[in-house]
Write an enzyme that holds these catalytic residues in place. Structure first.
Site, mmCIF file in Angstrom:
data_model
loop_
_atom_site.group_PDB
_atom_site.id
_atom_site.type_symbol
_atom_site.label_atom_id
_atom_site.label_comp_id
_atom_site.label_asym_id
_atom_site.label_seq_id
_atom_site.Cartn_x
_atom_site.Cartn_y
_atom_site.Cartn_z
ATOM 1 C CE LYS A 138 4.380 26.769 13.152
ATOM 2 N NZ LYS A 138 3.735 25.752 12.314
ATOM 3 C CD GLU B 247 7.816 19.529 10.700
ATOM 4 O OE1 GLU B 247 7.036 20.492 10.789
ATOM 5 O OE2 GLU B 247 7.598 18.398 11.204
ATOM 6 C CG ASP C 232 -1.192 22.489 13.542
ATOM 7 O OD1 ASP C 232 0.015 22.248 13.755
ATOM 8 O OD2 ASP C 232 -1.692 22.477 12.392
ATOM 9 C CB SER C 233 2.092 19.425 17.270
ATOM 10 O OG SER C 233 2.510 20.486 18.112
ATOM 11 C CG ASP D 222 0.774 26.121 14.165
ATOM 12 O OD1 ASP D 222 1.398 26.858 13.373
ATOM 13 O OD2 ASP D 222 1.162 24.982 14.498
ATOM 14 C CD GLU E 141 1.524 22.906 8.312
ATOM 15 O OE1 GLU E 141 1.287 22.181 7.321
ATOM 16 O OE2 GLU E 141 1.486 22.486 9.484
HETATM 17 O O1 KIV Z 1 2.545 22.290 15.377
HETATM 18 C C1 KIV Z 1 3.737 22.308 15.709
HETATM 19 O O2 KIV Z 1 4.116 21.913 16.821
HETATM 20 C C2 KIV Z 1 4.706 22.809 14.743
HETATM 21 C C3 KIV Z 1 6.147 22.583 15.053
HETATM 22 C C4 KIV Z 1 6.466 21.180 14.790
HETATM 23 C C5 KIV Z 1 7.024 23.509 14.312
HETATM 24 O O3 KIV Z 1 4.343 23.330 13.743
#
Ligand code: KIV
Length: 263
Positions: free
Chosen positions: A112, A181, A43-44, A82, A114
């Site tokens: 994924k 992280e 989600d970055s 994510d 958090e």
């Molecule tokens: O969203 C993302 O790119 C991430 C990585 C930094 C692990 O969660």
């Protein structure tokens, strides 16, 4: 055939760490695929592609569109997508519904999310319904507002024991791996020893079973603040700048397109 979850799990304590990067688009995914065990549609992308201040504004539709672009373009890496902020926190049932939507609409291999002990019930609920989950503990970017910034974890005993109980909780809940992280070095070593699923570090030292970076960071494409843990393996921002300046000069001087580029 893409690397499957059992392959990733089998890399716990392997001699060679897992190689992981983010990918959000088809051309980048095609280049990275053969080099990586895991490609994360992170989600970055909210910040990297959409110019958002943080990841909180990322939607399910964004993750699904980019997830699909990546799965269509790869046949080697395990593709993890994510779950965006707001798609899994309210209830485990809603989390499962959204995880299933991501899997159904992108054909990715895993999702994924958090969270540690606080998310363990949700992780177990999703995994019991046959969707592989990668957890993400330590610095959790979706908590940036509530935490008042991106804060490195593991600097004191309370923080270290929370990290260890989070890692154990996500392992017990059935996560197949966990991103760690922003933790100080010896913490990642202790965490990796404490659990039997691969730990994937970002800003968490070499003492992990794998490493991940945001691809645009390591390619030197992002001009804003670069975190300490990012090594730039290229400086594409400079290359693009030079190419655009050249193109501009040639268009203005009518040297492009010449006869080589004309039908
Ligand atoms: O969203 C993302 O790119 C991430 C990585 C930094 C692990 O969660």
């Amino acid at each position: 055939m893409n690397k499957i979850i059992s392959h990733i799990k089998a890399q716990k304590n392997a001699s060679q760490p897992l190689v992981c990067l983010t990918a959000y688009t088809s051309p980048i995914a095609k280049i990275l695929d053969k080099h990586c065990d895991i490609l994360l549609v992170g989600d970055s992308l909210g910040m990297v592609l959409y110019g958002m201040e943080n990841t909180l504004g990322v939607s399910m539709d964004m993750m699904i569109n980019h997830g699909l672009a990546v799965t269509r373009s790869t046949n080697n890496a395990c593709i993890v997508v994510d779950m965006p902020y707001g798609s899994y926190e309210r209830s485990k049932e809603e989390a499962y519904k959204n995880a299933k939507r991501i899997i159904d609409e992108t054909s990715c291999h895993a999702v994924k999310l958090e969270g540690g002990a606080d998310m363990s019930e949700t992780i177990a609920y999703i995994v019991e319904r046959y969707i592989p989950v990668m957890a993400h503990i330590g610095l959790q970017p979706q908590s940036v507002v509530i935490e008042g910034g991106y804060k490195v974890k593991g600097r004191d005993d309370a923080s270290i024991s929370k990290l260890i109980s989070d890692a154990k909780a996500v392992e017990n809940a059935g996560a197949f791996s966990v991103v760690i992280e922003g933790t100080i070095e010896n913490v990642a070593r202790d965490l990796s020893k404490a659990i039997n699923i691969p730990t994937i570090g970002i800003g968490a030292s070499a003492d992990c079973d794998g490493q991940i970076l945001v691809t645009d960071d390591m390619l030197g494409l992002l001009s804003d603040h670069t975190p300490k843990f990012v090594k730039k393996y290229a400086n594409l921002a400079t290359e693009i700048d030079k190419a655009a300046a050249n193109y501009s000069k040639e268009v203005k001087s009518r040297t492009f397109p010449n006869e080589d580029y004309t039908y």
